[in-house]
Scaffold this active site. Sequence first.
Site, PDB file in Angstrom:
ATOM      1  N   SER A  94      52.331 -11.548 -21.677  1.00  0.00           N
ATOM      2  CA  SER A  94      53.159 -11.924 -20.537  1.00  0.00           C
ATOM      3  C   SER A  94      52.311 -12.085 -19.288  1.00  0.00           C
ATOM      4  CB  SER A  94      54.226 -10.845 -20.294  1.00  0.00           C
ATOM      5  OG  SER A  94      54.894 -11.035 -19.071  1.00  0.00           O
TER       6      SER A  94
ATOM      7  N   TYR B 284      56.144  -2.191 -18.987  1.00  0.00           N
ATOM      8  CA  TYR B 284      56.008  -3.478 -19.669  1.00  0.00           C
ATOM      9  C   TYR B 284      54.710  -4.165 -19.258  1.00  0.00           C
ATOM     10  CZ  TYR B 284      57.180  -8.286 -21.044  1.00  0.00           C
ATOM     11  OH  TYR B 284      57.171  -9.539 -21.589  1.00  0.00           O
TER      12      TYR B 284
END
Length: 262
Positions: free
Chosen positions: A152, A165
Amino acid sequence: MSAPGAPAADGPRRRVAVVTGASGGVGRGIAVACGAAGWEVWIAARRAAASAAVADEVTAAGGLGRAWPCDVTDPAAVAGLVDAVDRAHGRLDALVHNATSGLSARSAPAAEISVAELAEHVAVAVTGLRRLAVAAHPLLRRSGGSVLVTTSEAGFEGKWLLPAYAAAKAAQRGLARVLAREWGPDGIRVNCVAPLADSPAMARAFAGDPAMRERVLGRNPLGRLGDPVADVGAVAEFLISPAARFVTGQTLMADGGSCPIA
């Protein structure tokens, strides 16, 4: 949908991929795109019914879909998955690690994230990647295959209110680059793709932080989220295919220009 472990319908010429976390979202998009390119795709995920539905989509797209239950935090489940692929084919052309923590969409400041929550992210994204890759290494070496990690933009720049995350995604990229260097002599390529796509996880994140949609799309030159199949899946399929045979150790941003890296 073919029964797991059964011989492929058209023999060994069909390339074989395992995609974790492929029962929905980006993982589903990658699996279906691979199906459209003729791959046999093993949908390795925890949700049995959803996995079976995606396997059917893969087959309908022109590939061969197989649903296989797998929790990447369970060593026995990972070993069983790799053994099943070995028994069916004796090789693996691509391992795509897309599975993420069920807590990925939780929005909170770093000071409010518990050590246990951070550990859960690491168990799926990092330890799970290492476990899968090491288990699959002999099959990948046999085929001259590749590993692809769904990471990501959060792993590059951090993400406000998504600390666990972001940390896990950054760690994934580090491990992927190490594997690319270590396993290159074995003929194995290792890359990452960093998508920005419309998915249930993104919808949950937007719901948990209503201002997030404006922040995300406001910085995106194309002004939209990507389609999991056409915009992200096609890029992933390229990276694991022979067309990218000289590409390794890289992260390709499939995010509409949201996070340019230089």
